[in-house]
Design a protein around this motif. Structure first.
Motif, PDB file in Angstrom:
ATOM      1  N   VAL A   5      36.416  67.703  50.319  1.00 18.06           N
ATOM      2  CA  VAL A   5      36.296  66.501  51.155  1.00 18.06           C
ATOM      3  C   VAL A   5      36.323  65.246  50.291  1.00 18.06           C
ATOM      4  CG1 VAL A   5      34.769  65.252  52.733  1.00 18.06           C
ATOM      5  CG2 VAL A   5      35.104  67.710  53.004  1.00 18.06           C
ATOM      6  N   LEU A   6      35.620  65.294  49.155  1.00 20.21           N
ATOM      7  CA  LEU A   6      35.617  64.153  48.244  1.00 20.21           C
ATOM      8  C   LEU A   6      37.025  63.846  47.743  1.00 20.21           C
ATOM      9  CD1 LEU A   6      33.990  62.061  46.628  1.00 20.21           C
ATOM     10  CD2 LEU A   6      33.756  63.775  44.846  1.00 20.21           C
ATOM     11  N   LEU A   7      37.762  64.879  47.384  1.00 19.19           N
ATOM     12  CA  LEU A   7      39.141  64.673  46.926  1.00 19.19           C
ATOM     13  C   LEU A   7      40.015  64.077  48.027  1.00 19.19           C
ATOM     14  CD1 LEU A   7      39.823  67.860  44.779  1.00 19.19           C
ATOM     15  CD2 LEU A   7      39.482  65.525  43.985  1.00 19.19           C
ATOM     16  N   LEU A   8      39.848  64.545  49.249  1.00 16.25           N
ATOM     17  CA  LEU A   8      40.626  64.005  50.360  1.00 16.25           C
ATOM     18  C   LEU A   8      40.284  62.536  50.635  1.00 16.25           C
ATOM     19  CD1 LEU A   8      40.605  67.061  52.774  1.00 16.25           C
ATOM     20  CD2 LEU A   8      42.607  66.057  51.656  1.00 16.25           C
ATOM     21  N   VAL A   9      39.020  62.196  50.538  1.00 15.88           N
ATOM     22  CA  VAL A   9      38.621  60.796  50.745  1.00 15.88           C
ATOM     23  C   VAL A   9      39.173  59.920  49.627  1.00 15.88           C
ATOM     24  CG1 VAL A   9      36.627  59.248  50.783  1.00 15.88           C
ATOM     25  CG2 VAL A   9      36.602  61.334  52.135  1.00 15.88           C
ATOM     26  N   LEU A  10      39.115  60.409  48.398  1.00 11.12           N
ATOM     27  CA  LEU A  10      39.694  59.650  47.286  1.00 11.12           C
ATOM     28  C   LEU A  10      41.202  59.491  47.451  1.00 11.12           C
ATOM     29  CD1 LEU A  10      37.692  61.011  44.224  1.00 11.12           C
ATOM     30  CD2 LEU A  10      37.540  58.749  45.263  1.00 11.12           C
ATOM     31  N   ALA A  11      41.875  60.532  47.931  1.00 14.38           N
ATOM     32  CA  ALA A  11      43.313  60.444  48.194  1.00 14.38           C
ATOM     33  C   ALA A  11      43.588  59.401  49.282  1.00 14.38           C
ATOM     34  CB  ALA A  11      43.862  61.807  48.601  1.00 14.38           C
ATOM     35  N   ALA A  12      42.756  59.394  50.317  1.00 16.35           N
ATOM     36  CA  ALA A  12      42.923  58.406  51.391  1.00 16.35           C
ATOM     37  C   ALA A  12      42.756  56.990  50.849  1.00 16.35           C
ATOM     38  CB  ALA A  12      41.917  58.673  52.508  1.00 16.35           C
ATOM     39  N   GLY A  14      43.256  56.106  47.736  1.00 19.74           N
ATOM     40  CA  GLY A  14      44.417  55.869  46.873  1.00 19.74           C
ATOM     41  C   GLY A  14      45.654  55.512  47.672  1.00 19.74           C
ATOM     42  N   LEU A  15      45.828  56.107  48.832  1.00 24.37           N
ATOM     43  CA  LEU A  15      46.971  55.789  49.697  1.00 24.37           C
ATOM     44  C   LEU A  15      46.797  54.438  50.388  1.00 24.37           C
ATOM     45  CD1 LEU A  15      47.501  59.309  51.269  1.00 24.37           C
ATOM     46  CD2 LEU A  15      49.058  58.138  49.697  1.00 24.37           C
ATOM     47  N   LEU A  16      45.572  54.014  50.548  1.00 31.14           N
ATOM     48  CA  LEU A  16      45.310  52.734  51.205  1.00 31.14           C
ATOM     49  C   LEU A  16      45.725  51.550  50.321  1.00 31.14           C
ATOM     50  CD1 LEU A  16      44.127  51.614  53.803  1.00 31.14           C
ATOM     51  CD2 LEU A  16      41.903  51.556  52.689  1.00 31.14           C
ATOM     52  N   VAL A  17      45.620  51.710  49.008  1.00 32.77           N
ATOM     53  CA  VAL A  17      45.986  50.617  48.091  1.00 32.77           C
ATOM     54  C   VAL A  17      47.464  50.241  48.229  1.00 32.77           C
ATOM     55  CG1 VAL A  17      46.185  49.991  45.647  1.00 32.77           C
ATOM     56  CG2 VAL A  17      44.101  51.089  46.486  1.00 32.77           C
ATOM     57  N   PRO A  18      48.415  51.206  48.131  1.00 27.44           N
ATOM     58  CA  PRO A  18      49.816  50.805  48.325  1.00 27.44           C
ATOM     59  C   PRO A  18      50.100  50.322  49.747  1.00 27.44           C
ATOM     60  CG  PRO A  18      49.687  53.174  47.838  1.00 27.44           C
ATOM     61  CD  PRO A  18      48.322  52.606  47.724  1.00 27.44           C
ATOM     62  N   ALA A  19      49.352  50.841  50.729  1.00 29.64           N
ATOM     63  CA  ALA A  19      49.559  50.379  52.105  1.00 29.64           C
ATOM     64  C   ALA A  19      49.240  48.890  52.222  1.00 29.64           C
ATOM     65  CB  ALA A  19      48.689  51.178  53.064  1.00 29.64           C
ATOM     66  N   LEU A  20      48.192  48.453  51.538  1.00 29.63           N
ATOM     67  CA  LEU A  20      47.803  47.043  51.611  1.00 29.63           C
ATOM     68  C   LEU A  20      48.686  46.151  50.739  1.00 29.63           C
ATOM     69  CD1 LEU A  20      43.921  47.464  51.578  1.00 29.63           C
ATOM     70  CD2 LEU A  20      45.377  46.882  53.531  1.00 29.63           C
ATOM     71  N   THR A  21      49.151  46.692  49.627  1.00 24.73           N
ATOM     72  CA  THR A  21      49.945  45.850  48.719  1.00 24.73           C
ATOM     73  C   THR A  21      51.411  45.773  49.107  1.00 24.73           C
ATOM     74  OG1 THR A  21      50.247  47.717  47.209  1.00 24.73           O
ATOM     75  CG2 THR A  21      48.404  46.215  46.761  1.00 24.73           C
ATOM     76  N   THR A  22      51.958  46.830  49.738  1.00 18.23           N
ATOM     77  CA  THR A  22      53.397  46.817  50.072  1.00 18.23           C
ATOM     78  C   THR A  22      53.664  46.528  51.541  1.00 18.23           C
ATOM     79  OG1 THR A  22      53.450  49.195  50.535  1.00 18.23           O
ATOM     80  CG2 THR A  22      53.887  48.503  48.253  1.00 18.23           C
ATOM     81  N   SER A  23      52.668  46.534  52.365  1.00 15.93           N
ATOM     82  CA  SER A  23      52.822  46.333  53.811  1.00 15.93           C
ATOM     83  C   SER A  23      53.710  47.398  54.432  1.00 15.93           C
ATOM     84  CB  SER A  23      53.386  44.938  54.124  1.00 15.93           C
ATOM     85  OG  SER A  23      52.524  43.944  53.656  1.00 15.93           O
ATOM     86  N   SER A  31      47.155  57.555  54.657  1.00 17.91           N
ATOM     87  CA  SER A  31      45.732  57.382  54.403  1.00 17.91           C
ATOM     88  C   SER A  31      44.911  57.856  55.602  1.00 17.91           C
ATOM     89  CB  SER A  31      45.427  55.912  54.097  1.00 17.91           C
ATOM     90  OG  SER A  31      44.048  55.724  53.930  1.00 17.91           O
ATOM     91  N   VAL A  32      45.343  57.503  56.795  1.00 20.12           N
ATOM     92  CA  VAL A  32      44.662  57.949  58.012  1.00 20.12           C
ATOM     93  C   VAL A  32      44.723  59.475  58.115  1.00 20.12           C
ATOM     94  CG1 VAL A  32      44.779  57.921  60.541  1.00 20.12           C
ATOM     95  CG2 VAL A  32      44.982  55.788  59.265  1.00 20.12           C
ATOM     96  N   GLY A  33      45.873  60.056  57.794  1.00 15.55           N
ATOM     97  CA  GLY A  33      46.022  61.511  57.842  1.00 15.55           C
ATOM     98  C   GLY A  33      45.085  62.212  56.864  1.00 15.55           C
ATOM     99  N   ALA A  34      44.974  61.688  55.648  1.00 13.59           N
ATOM    100  CA  ALA A  34      44.068  62.282  54.661  1.00 13.59           C
ATOM    101  C   ALA A  34      42.618  62.160  55.130  1.00 13.59           C
ATOM    102  CB  ALA A  34      44.253  61.610  53.306  1.00 13.59           C
ATOM    103  N   SER A  35      42.268  61.030  55.743  1.00 12.07           N
ATOM    104  CA  SER A  35      40.911  60.855  56.274  1.00 12.07           C
ATOM    105  C   SER A  35      40.622  61.836  57.402  1.00 12.07           C
ATOM    106  CB  SER A  35      40.718  59.428  56.785  1.00 12.07           C
ATOM    107  OG  SER A  35      40.862  58.505  55.739  1.00 12.07           O
ATOM    108  N   LEU A  36      41.581  62.023  58.298  1.00 13.68           N
ATOM    109  CA  LEU A  36      41.408  62.978  59.390  1.00 13.68           C
ATOM    110  C   LEU A  36      41.284  64.407  58.862  1.00 13.68           C
ATOM    111  CD1 LEU A  36      43.834  61.611  62.122  1.00 13.68           C
ATOM    112  CD2 LEU A  36      41.335  61.657  62.178  1.00 13.68           C
ATOM    113  N   LEU A  37      42.071  64.734  57.859  1.00 18.90           N
ATOM    114  CA  LEU A  37      41.984  66.061  57.261  1.00 18.90           C
ATOM    115  C   LEU A  37      40.597  66.276  56.643  1.00 18.90           C
ATOM    116  CD1 LEU A  37      43.446  68.674  56.701  1.00 18.90           C
ATOM    117  CD2 LEU A  37      44.340  67.667  54.601  1.00 18.90           C
TER     118      LEU A  37
END
Length: 170
Positions: A5-12, A14-23, A31-37
């Motif tokens: 679970v910790l790894l999945l949250v960290l992955a989420a 990590g995916l959120l950073v490019p989502a915010l920087t690249t739009s 990121s949402v998928g990793a959080s749901l998983l």
């Protein structure tokens, strides 16, 4: 399981950073998928470990073997307290209390519970436990269980061993 679970949250995260920087929305949805998983893994683990589940009880049984001189003792009323109810505290006399303070015999404790027990205690059945020396359990403010009466049992065992040792010396 918590590690996954910790790894999945960290992955989420990590995916959120490019989502915010690249739009780019694909990163946000990933990121949402990793959080749901991670949430699904937590729910699955909770379901697998829920109280009353015989499979979980069999999986979490204390692995310590019961020796011949250990026995399951029930409360004076003749029954073990319900699983969700804390067993009463053993009434230890002052002489036994002083003797217990110096013993290093192992007792079993449960996380977030105030009592310490013998490994053969019927109240522990199917619960994950930790082993501690009785002296340390007392220092950590655990109190003895009235179901298995660890203070009386350990002091009696210590006195018998001490008597046998003095008989052998004489």
């Amino acid at each position: 399981m918590l590690f996954v679970v910790l790894l999945l949250v960290l992955a989420a995260l990590g995916l959120l950073v490019p989502a915010l920087t690249t739009s780019n929305t694909i990163w946000a949805w990933s990121s949402v998928g990793a959080s749901l998983l991670a949430a699904l893994v937590l729910i699955w683990d909770w379901w697998r470990r829920r109280p009353g589940d015989p499979a979980a009880a069999a999986q979490n049984v204390d692995q310590h073997a019961v020796t011949d001189d250990q026995r399951v003792v029930v409360s004076p009323e003749g029954e073990t307290p319900p699983a969700d109810e804390e067993p009463p505290e053993e009434d230890t006399d002052a002489a036994d209390l002083l003797a217990v303070a110096d013993l290093v015999d192992e007792v079993r404790v449960l996380d977030e519970r105030p009592r310490y027990h013998l490994s053969s205690c019927s109240w522990l059945a199917g619960r994950p436990t930790l082993g501690l020396p009785v002296q340390e359990a007392r220092q950590l403010h655990f109190t003895p269980c009235a179901v298995c009466r660890p203070d009386a049992t350990l002091v009696a065992r210590h006195r018998v061993a001490h008597r046998e040792g003095s008989d052998d010396a004489g």
